[in-house]
Motif scaffolding. Structure first.
Motif, PDB file in Angstrom:
ATOM      1  N   ASP A  26       1.475  -1.134   0.048  1.00 51.05           N
ATOM      2  CA  ASP A  26       0.145  -0.134  -0.083  1.00 51.05           C
ATOM      3  C   ASP A  26       0.646   1.452   0.403  1.00 51.05           C
ATOM      4  OD1 ASP A  26       1.318  -0.350   2.667  1.00 51.05           O
ATOM      5  OD2 ASP A  26      -1.322  -0.994   3.287  1.00 51.05           O
ATOM      6  N   THR A  86      -7.927  -7.170  -7.262  1.00 52.62           N
ATOM      7  CA  THR A  86      -6.620  -5.698  -6.379  1.00 52.62           C
ATOM      8  C   THR A  86      -7.968  -4.843  -5.709  1.00 52.62           C
ATOM      9  OG1 THR A  86      -6.588  -4.442  -8.500  1.00 52.62           O
ATOM     10  CG2 THR A  86      -5.017  -6.101  -7.592  1.00 52.62           C
ATOM     11  N   LEU A  87      -8.970  -4.693  -6.326  1.00 52.99           N
ATOM     12  CA  LEU A  87      -9.719  -4.348  -5.523  1.00 52.99           C
ATOM     13  C   LEU A  87     -10.770  -4.521  -4.667  1.00 52.99           C
ATOM     14  CD1 LEU A  87     -11.471  -1.720  -8.169  1.00 52.99           C
ATOM     15  CD2 LEU A  87      -9.644  -0.544  -6.355  1.00 52.99           C
ATOM     16  N   ARG A  91      -7.091  -7.948  -3.021  1.00 50.12           N
ATOM     17  CA  ARG A  91      -6.381  -7.063  -2.517  1.00 50.12           C
ATOM     18  C   ARG A  91      -4.954  -7.468  -2.339  1.00 50.12           C
ATOM     19  NH1 ARG A  91      -7.624  -2.041   0.062  1.00 50.12           N
ATOM     20  NH2 ARG A  91      -7.812  -1.849  -1.938  1.00 50.12           N
ATOM     21  N   ARG A 359       0.125  -2.191  -5.089  1.00 48.68           N
ATOM     22  CA  ARG A 359      -1.047  -2.748  -5.218  1.00 48.68           C
ATOM     23  C   ARG A 359      -1.303  -2.044  -6.904  1.00 48.68           C
ATOM     24  NH1 ARG A 359      -4.394  -1.369  -1.440  1.00 48.68           N
ATOM     25  NH2 ARG A 359      -4.400  -3.600  -0.536  1.00 48.68           N
ATOM     26  N   TYR A 512      -5.591  -5.381   3.864  1.00 47.12           N
ATOM     27  CA  TYR A 512      -6.202  -6.485   3.148  1.00 47.12           C
ATOM     28  C   TYR A 512      -8.227  -5.800   3.263  1.00 47.12           C
ATOM     29  CZ  TYR A 512      -2.643  -9.753   3.165  1.00 47.12           C
ATOM     30  OH  TYR A 512      -1.424 -10.515   2.813  1.00 47.12           O
ATOM     31  N   LEU A 514     -11.778  -4.097   3.265  1.00 51.53           N
ATOM     32  CA  LEU A 514     -11.982  -3.374   1.290  1.00 51.53           C
ATOM     33  C   LEU A 514     -11.830  -2.251   1.394  1.00 51.53           C
ATOM     34  CD1 LEU A 514     -15.059  -6.639   1.399  1.00 51.53           C
ATOM     35  CD2 LEU A 514     -12.791  -6.036   0.623  1.00 51.53           C
TER      36      LEU A 514
END
Length: 525
Positions: A26, A86-87, A91, A359, A512, A514
């Motif tokens: 991230d 990935t969304l 993720r 990501r 992780y 959402l």
């Protein structure tokens, strides 16, 4: 006399997260760098996206125009599936690409007597494509059910570091026949590509341009450009004019037949080949490939989490990702990509090679896949890179993923005969059994399972042709039956168990959760 070494000087403490990565899951590079890295992942994904249709479409009766449309459709669906994964899935920074696991049942469909008797090649291609679509649509339900019902999360309770090592390692090692055997089809471009890529990505990785490690980040794109230009020079100078057809096909840059056949603009859409046809035998054989894709992806997700400097994905996150992958196979069936999908192992390896596990970079590469699949001519230009160039890079990237699998041994006691037995036997059988199935099929033109029930043959031949699948069956069975009650510490369970649940480790939320505050509606378990 020198003092004896201290214990910490001899051994290295186990580490939850891989160190030395520049960007983790991230954290994001600057936009310019992220876009260039995303383009690099797109170029790498082209290898499999072109190779699978190039192999299957001629067998189905299709011409160069059909092949281009299948390549474009596969890339378009890859881009959509990568964005979804990935969304909303695991993720993790994983590209969801075409899968070789589906080739055995697909070839069985191609050779079905009801399809082979169609005289017109184009009609046979369309009928075969619709039959493959129907089988994929039905078989996708396996991953959708196992994923969203959390059944795969329950199954994952039987996994331990000892059981996972062979699965992750063979996700890389098991693809050895896609490496040098393919690069060797054109030694004059395959070997220089391999040597240059190793020199640029490893020996020159500290070379900086304006304090920017350009060689380490972009070794792939630089070496592909250099060797592609060199291959084009060889082609233009007539070096292959009197060489055999097989050599010309692998070495020449103008033999792919993609650029001339590609339309300028074409948007793939569902059911573009016509209404899918459904056959119970075809669907059942395809379910084996869906199970293989599930197991290979499980290993790949564990490897990707390590190369993105994240913690191993909790059970429900892994299951959620498998559910979305099932949706991806459903899309493959609806759009007609001629194969199912799985995690792209080579792109997982590239995370380690560039030391960028971001990501956002993978999401940008998904954008490139969708963009260039619509702009046909431009996409076909990149897709005409000779395959030995990709195969040379696979030698490095598949090996890197395999070594990530071996790194999980640090959490186990490798002075335990039990663990040595499990790791050794499962790794050996995971390579040996699929090799037997491959050699038998090459010699006899059918797999070792050759009964009158075609669906049964497809099921067994597909399962036992996959190295990670064989390794998981052997390793998980042995790990859960051999002295397992007294060996929790040796198996690495004290370390592993905290990552099973979302709340077991505080870092899971960072990696992780959402997006768009969706965890309110889907609370983690």
């Amino acid at each position: 006399m020198a003092a004896p070494p201290k214990p910490e000087e001899i051994s290295h403490p186990p580490m939850d997260q891989l160190q030395g990565l520049e960007y983790c899951i991230d954290s994001n590079p600057a936009w310019g760098e992220a876009i260039a890295l995303g383009f690099q992942h797109y170029i790498l994904a082209l290898g499999t996206a072109v190779m699978i249709p190039s192999f299957l479409v001629p067998l189905m009766g299709g011409d160069d125009g059909d092949k281009v449309r299948v390549v474009q459709t596969l890339l378009f669906v890859e881009g959509i599936n990568t964005l979804l994964q990935t969304l909303f899935g695991t993720r993790l920074p994983t590209v969801i690409g075409g899968s070789w696991a589906f080739v055995v049942p697909i070839i069985s469909i191609i050779h079905d007597s009801s399809l082979t008797r169609i005289a017109n090649p184009h009609d046979r291609f369309l009928s075969t494509m619709r039959a493959i679509q129907g089988a994929l649509i039905v078989a996708s339900s396996v991953q959708i059910i196992l994923g969203y019902s959390q059944l795969w999360a329950i199954c994952s309770r039987f996994f331990s570091p000892v059981g996972m090592v062979p699965v992750i390692a063979l996700a890389g090692f098991g693809l050895f026949d896609r490496g040098f055997p393919e690069a060797g089809q054109c030694v004059e471009i395959g070997v220089p590509m391999f040597i240059l890529f190793v020199i640029f990505s490893q020996y020159l990785k500290n070379f900086q341009f304006r304090q920017w490690p350009v060689m380490e980040r972009f070794a792939l794109i630089i070496t592909i450009t250099v060797i592609w230009a060199y291959a084009h020079l060889l082609t233009a100078s007539g070096a292959y004019r009197h060489r055999p057809d097989a050599t010309q096909k692998h070495c020449r840059t103008d033999k792919a037949g993609l650029i001339s056949a590609a339309p300028w603009i074409k948007i793939p859409y569902p059911l573009q080949w016509g209404a899918p046809t459904f056959d119970a035998g075809h669907a059942f054989g395809m379910m084996a490939a869906v199970l293989v894709s599930l197991i290979e992806s499980t290993g790949a997700y564990k490897a990707a989490s390590r190369l993105a400097s994240a913690t191993p994905p909790p059970a429900h996150v892994l299951s959620r990702g498998i559910g979305w992958q099932g949706i991806g196979i459903l899309f493959s069936g609806l759009f007609g990509t001629a194969t199912g999908c799985t995690v792209s192992i080579e792109n997982v390896g590239l995370l380690g090679s560039t030391r960028v596990g971001s990501r956002r970079v993978i999401q940008i590469s998904a954008g490139f896949m969708i963009f260039f699949s619509i702009l046909g001519k431009f996409g076909a230009l990149f897709a005409s890179i000779p395959f030995p160039i990709f195969a040379a890079v696979y030698c490095v990237l598949f090996g890197l993923v395999a070594s990530v699998g071996l790194s999980f041994l640090q959490f186990t006691n490798m002075n335990s005969m039990r663990n040595l037995f499990i790791a050794g036997v499962s790794l050996f059988l995971g390579l040996s059994i699929p090799e037997y199935f491959r050699e038998y099929t090459t010699a006899a033109f059918h797999g070792p399972s050759h009964t009158k029930a075609g669906w049964f043959n497809d099921f067994l031949n597909t399962i036992f042709s996959s190295s990670p699948t064989v390794a998981m069956m052997v390793a998980v069975f042995l790990d859960n039956t051999l002295d397992y009650k007294d060996s929790a510490k040796d198996r690495g369970m004290p370390w592993w168990v905290k990552f099973r649940t979302f709340k077991g480790d505080s870092r899971n939320e960072e990696f992780y959760t959402l997006p768009f505050n969706l965890n309110r509606f889907f609370p983690p378990s």
